[in-house]
Design a protein around this motif. Sequence first.
Motif, PDB file in Angstrom:
ATOM      1  N   HIS A   1       0.743  -1.135   0.095  1.00 30.04           N
ATOM      2  CA  HIS A   1       0.014  -0.085   0.159  1.00 30.04           C
ATOM      3  C   HIS A   1       0.980   1.079  -0.050  1.00 30.04           C
ATOM      4  O   HIS A   1       1.686   1.307   0.891  1.00 30.04           O
ATOM      5  CB  HIS A   1      -1.013   0.096   0.977  1.00 30.04           C
ATOM      6  N   ASP A   2       0.672   2.159  -0.912  1.00 33.31           N
ATOM      7  CA  ASP A   2       1.448   3.484  -0.980  1.00 33.31           C
ATOM      8  C   ASP A   2       0.814   4.385  -0.293  1.00 33.31           C
ATOM      9  O   ASP A   2      -0.507   4.962  -0.457  1.00 33.31           O
ATOM     10  CB  ASP A   2       1.486   3.973  -2.588  1.00 33.31           C
ATOM     11  N   SER A   3       1.453   4.803   0.876  1.00 32.49           N
ATOM     12  CA  SER A   3       0.727   5.792   1.955  1.00 32.49           C
ATOM     13  C   SER A   3       0.743   7.210   1.110  1.00 32.49           C
ATOM     14  O   SER A   3       1.730   7.528   0.526  1.00 32.49           O
ATOM     15  CB  SER A   3       1.630   5.921   3.227  1.00 32.49           C
ATOM     16  N   CYS A   4      -0.306   7.882   1.561  1.00 31.72           N
ATOM     17  CA  CYS A   4      -0.564   9.234   1.049  1.00 31.72           C
ATOM     18  C   CYS A   4       0.571  10.171   1.016  1.00 31.72           C
ATOM     19  O   CYS A   4       1.010  10.621  -0.120  1.00 31.72           O
ATOM     20  CB  CYS A   4      -1.841   9.833   1.385  1.00 31.72           C
ATOM     21  N   SER A   5       1.021  10.416   2.239  1.00 32.32           N
ATOM     22  CA  SER A   5       2.143  11.471   2.393  1.00 32.32           C
ATOM     23  C   SER A   5       3.327  11.238   1.576  1.00 32.32           C
ATOM     24  O   SER A   5       4.054  11.912   0.932  1.00 32.32           O
ATOM     25  CB  SER A   5       2.418  11.669   3.851  1.00 32.32           C
ATOM     26  N   GLY A   6       4.033   9.701   1.936  1.00 32.30           N
ATOM     27  CA  GLY A   6       5.124   9.645   1.275  1.00 32.30           C
ATOM     28  C   GLY A   6       5.007   9.464  -0.299  1.00 32.30           C
ATOM     29  O   GLY A   6       5.963   9.959  -0.931  1.00 32.30           O
ATOM     30  N   LEU A   7       4.025   9.123  -0.814  1.00 35.50           N
ATOM     31  CA  LEU A   7       3.547   9.074  -2.232  1.00 35.50           C
ATOM     32  C   LEU A   7       3.692  10.469  -2.768  1.00 35.50           C
ATOM     33  O   LEU A   7       4.108  10.835  -4.054  1.00 35.50           O
ATOM     34  CB  LEU A   7       2.443   8.195  -2.463  1.00 35.50           C
ATOM     35  N   ARG A   8       2.600  11.327  -2.282  1.00 39.62           N
ATOM     36  CA  ARG A   8       2.424  12.530  -2.831  1.00 39.62           C
ATOM     37  C   ARG A   8       3.494  13.678  -2.479  1.00 39.62           C
ATOM     38  O   ARG A   8       3.562  14.681  -3.412  1.00 39.62           O
ATOM     39  CB  ARG A   8       0.890  12.918  -2.407  1.00 39.62           C
TER      40      ARG A   8
END
Length: 251
Positions: free
Chosen positions: A137-144
């Motif tokens: 799962h790509d966590s929101c803060s890390g990804l964006r």
Amino acid sequence: MTQQVALFVTCLVDLMRPRIGFAAIRALEAAGCDVIVPQGQTCCGQPALNSGDHAHAAALAKQTIEALEPYAAIVVPSGSCAGTIRCHYPEIFEGDADWLPRAQAVAAKTYEVMAYLDEVLGWKPESISIDATATYHDSCSGLRELGIKAQPRRLLKAIDGLRLAPLAGEETCCGFGGTFCVKYPAISNAIVGEKADAIDATGADLLLAGDLGCLMNMAGKLHRDGSTVRAFHAIELIAGMGDGPAIGEEP
């Protein structure tokens, strides 16, 4: 030449799952780093910042900057906390002639741990094996905020026997969102319900991600639904610590 790095543990890791911090240390040392854990660190201020409490967020940011600024590099086992330091500290002190340059200097040398291992050091785990199928799962803060996507997958692909199964909606929020899950529990539960269904549909044995908050949220829902999928921070597997208790299984 040994690279000295400071580990910002994060308050959630410190309080809820310290083995993530130890896994980060093990992986960094395997990559040739001398790891220091600054004693003055507490919370990065993210919950206060998300809640609009600028005064307390700034106070915690100042404390964190003072603890971290002596070091050449800062690594964090959390995309959201790393994103707070790297992206939001300069915003907090915009217009502050004294603190803005200090915030910018610390921000510039702060990295999410898997991005640091992969992009900066070019390291890959060796002699680590686990016979399992995992989904990520790509966590929101890390990804964006930080562009954390390919880095953990490159590290995980170096683990013998580990198979990665694609997750439908892997970039979709799990419903945690820091204080969001407290303010809007019904919406949060609906979101994580959809995420848990997607995770189970992969047929994976393990759920991996880079943020403990997201993992606790998803692991809790999976457990409540009777799923057998076990959740780990990806750095635990990368450091060879994937044979211990999963998140939520600790006594």
